[in-house]
Design a protein around this motif. Structure first.
Motif, PDB file in Angstrom:
ATOM      1  N   GLY A  10       0.806  -1.212   0.000  1.00 26.18           N
ATOM      2  CA  GLY A  10       0.000   0.000   0.000  1.00 26.18           C
ATOM      3  C   GLY A  10       0.838   1.260   0.000  1.00 26.18           C
ATOM      4  N   HIS A  11       1.920   1.260   0.757  1.00 26.79           N
ATOM      5  CA  HIS A  11       2.786   2.437   0.809  1.00 26.79           C
ATOM      6  C   HIS A  11       3.531   2.642  -0.511  1.00 26.79           C
ATOM      7  N   VAL A  12       4.016   1.560  -1.092  1.00 29.80           N
ATOM      8  CA  VAL A  12       4.723   1.681  -2.376  1.00 29.80           C
ATOM      9  C   VAL A  12       3.773   2.191  -3.444  1.00 29.80           C
ATOM     10  N   ARG A  13       2.566   1.636  -3.487  1.00 38.33           N
ATOM     11  CA  ARG A  13       1.587   2.119  -4.467  1.00 38.33           C
ATOM     12  C   ARG A  13       1.316   3.606  -4.290  1.00 38.33           C
TER      13      ARG A  13
ATOM     14  N   LEU B   5      10.509  -5.732   8.177  1.00 31.83           N
ATOM     15  CA  LEU B   5       9.900  -5.135   6.987  1.00 31.83           C
ATOM     16  C   LEU B   5       9.014  -3.962   7.367  1.00 31.83           C
ATOM     17  N   TYR B   6       8.189  -4.158   8.368  1.00 32.69           N
ATOM     18  CA  TYR B   6       7.260  -3.116   8.774  1.00 32.69           C
ATOM     19  C   TYR B   6       7.985  -1.852   9.241  1.00 32.69           C
ATOM     20  N   LEU B   7       9.057  -2.026   9.995  1.00 32.04           N
ATOM     21  CA  LEU B   7       9.742  -0.876  10.576  1.00 32.04           C
ATOM     22  C   LEU B   7      10.716  -0.181   9.641  1.00 32.04           C
ATOM     23  N   THR B   8      11.137  -0.823   8.568  1.00 32.67           N
ATOM     24  CA  THR B   8      12.214  -0.235   7.756  1.00 32.67           C
ATOM     25  C   THR B   8      11.823   0.155   6.347  1.00 32.67           C
ATOM     26  N   HIS B   9      10.693  -0.314   5.831  1.00 37.17           N
ATOM     27  CA  HIS B   9      10.443  -0.182   4.392  1.00 37.17           C
ATOM     28  C   HIS B   9      10.167   1.245   3.935  1.00 37.17           C
ATOM     29  N   PHE B  10       9.502   2.060   4.780  1.00 39.21           N
ATOM     30  CA  PHE B  10       8.983   3.318   4.254  1.00 39.21           C
ATOM     31  C   PHE B  10      10.063   4.337   3.901  1.00 39.21           C
TER      32      PHE B  10
END
Length: 387
Positions: A27-30, A314-319
């Protein structure tokens, strides 16, 4: 269930958790790469249906966090209940386990976020970092939110309570919820279940005071408690003859899944949407637990366990990484096309590879760090259940 039976449940719970973390990231990448559905233009036929499904999948990140809350309540809260029932509860051991688990990824994630945000501000400064690009995922001026005070505030799990989430890393909001739920539940449950010593009652009073101060977290705590309730009901359901006979019918998980999906689809943007999603997933979780269903394919089971193992990382680092790539390469969000979908896929895969590297260096050593601290791991804490 005994330990053997419990292990059979983990691959299904792992699959759920891995999918939830992946959907948050997707969702964030989109949102950073591809325009919103309203700006995607008219689409008919099969292509239009596929496009609607794509945007629907990319819009359930918040609902996935509610799923995390229930899973955390089931795993962490359930472990607290078992240990207090057995009489081997210790605040010292519990806090050592929980803080090790949280900080071993959070602290590196904060510093890595500082690196990506600072690099992006210097190399790709523009609407993405100013919060004016128009996407729903990043709407603040990040340059105002990278100070030492914000860093320590987030490390102390006070984001959204005394400060904003650090830098661009908006997903950190739910970690404050988890931390305080970890404290509130044993404090309140201990006051009910343990001998009411002054220390136990003081912990309960402190929990009630902080709940009144941080009242915005209480609704999520009620969802977390549903996970604890699922753990409490788990063994009792299989002891009731009628339910035990039904539980042998694995297909019952399908209507429970449909209830959960309907809760998401029919209540989205309603005032009671979060509660509906929590109750829908509670039904699904009970179905999974009571039927003791597991993934039949060994390869898929191992993949689910692997993906769940680094989903916290993944949750903590992706954004911050996804934002940097979007600001540096995309500049302006793109219309839906094979090219933009391909680019989003590459960024998503890059986030996974990056998160796995963080997991390999930090998160997978959680047990080792606990050993150095002289604290055994909680029995139910072998999976990453903290988001």
């Amino acid at each position: 269930m005994d330990g053997t039976d419990r292990s059979k449940q983990y691959d299904v719970l792992d699959l759920i958790r891995a999918l939830a973390a992946g959907l948050v990231c997707l969702g964030h990448v989109r949102a950073l790469v591809i325009v919103d559905y309203a700006a995607s233009g008219p689409h008919g036929g099969a292509a239009g249906v596929a496009l609607q499904l794509f945007y629907a999948l990319c819009s359930v990140g918040h609902e996935c966090v509610i799923v995390f809350f229930l899973l955390s309540g089931y795993l962490v809260g359930g472990t607290v209940r078992r240990k207090m029932t057995r009489g081997d509860w210790s605040w010292r051991s519990y806090l050592a386990d929980r803080m090790t688990r949280l900080w071993i990824v959070l602290l590196p994630a904060l510093l890595l976020g500082l690196f990506w945000d600072s690099t992006g501000i210097h190399l790709a400064w523009g609407p993405f970092y100013q919060g004016t690009e128009g996407n729903a995922a990043q709407q603040i001026d990040i340059s105002h939110n990278l100070g030492a005070a914000a860093l320590f505030c987030n490390a102390a799990f006070l984001q959204t309570l005394a400060c904003q989430t650090y830098g661009s890393n908006g997903p950190l909001w739910s970690l404050a919820n988890e931390f305080w739920y970890y404290l509130w539940f044993p404090a309140l449950y201990g006051a009910w279940h343990l001998r009411r010593t002054p220390q136990v009652l003081l912990c309960a009073v402190a929990a009630l005071v902080t709940m009144s101060l941080f009242h915005g977290l209480v609704e999520g705590f009620s969802f977390w408690l549903l996970g604890v309730l699922a753990q409490a009901l788990e063994a009792r359901l299989t002891q009731i003859a009628t339910i035990a006979r039904l539980a042998r019918r694995k297909w019952l998980v399908l209507p429970a899944l449909l209830v959960f999906l309907a809760a998401i689809a029919l209540t989205k943007h309603k005032p009671y949407a979060d509660a509906a999603v929590a109750l829908g997933f509670f039904v699904l979780l009970l179905a999974v637990l009571s039927t003791r269903i597991r993934i039949g394919h060994a390869g898929l089971s191992r993949l689910a366990t692997l993906a769940s193992g680094f989903s916290y990382s993944l949750y903590l680092t992706h954004f911050p990484l996804a934002l940097f790539v979007a600001a540096a390469l995309v500049k302006v969000r793109l219309p839906v096309s094979a090219g933009s979908l391909g680019l989003a896929t590459l960024i998503l895969l890059g986030c996974y590879a990056y998160a796995f590297a963080v997991y390999w260096v930090f998160e997978r050593n959680t047990q080792r760090v606990r050993g150095l601290l002289g604290r055994p791991a909680l029995p139910g804490a072998q999976r990453g259940q903290n988001i």
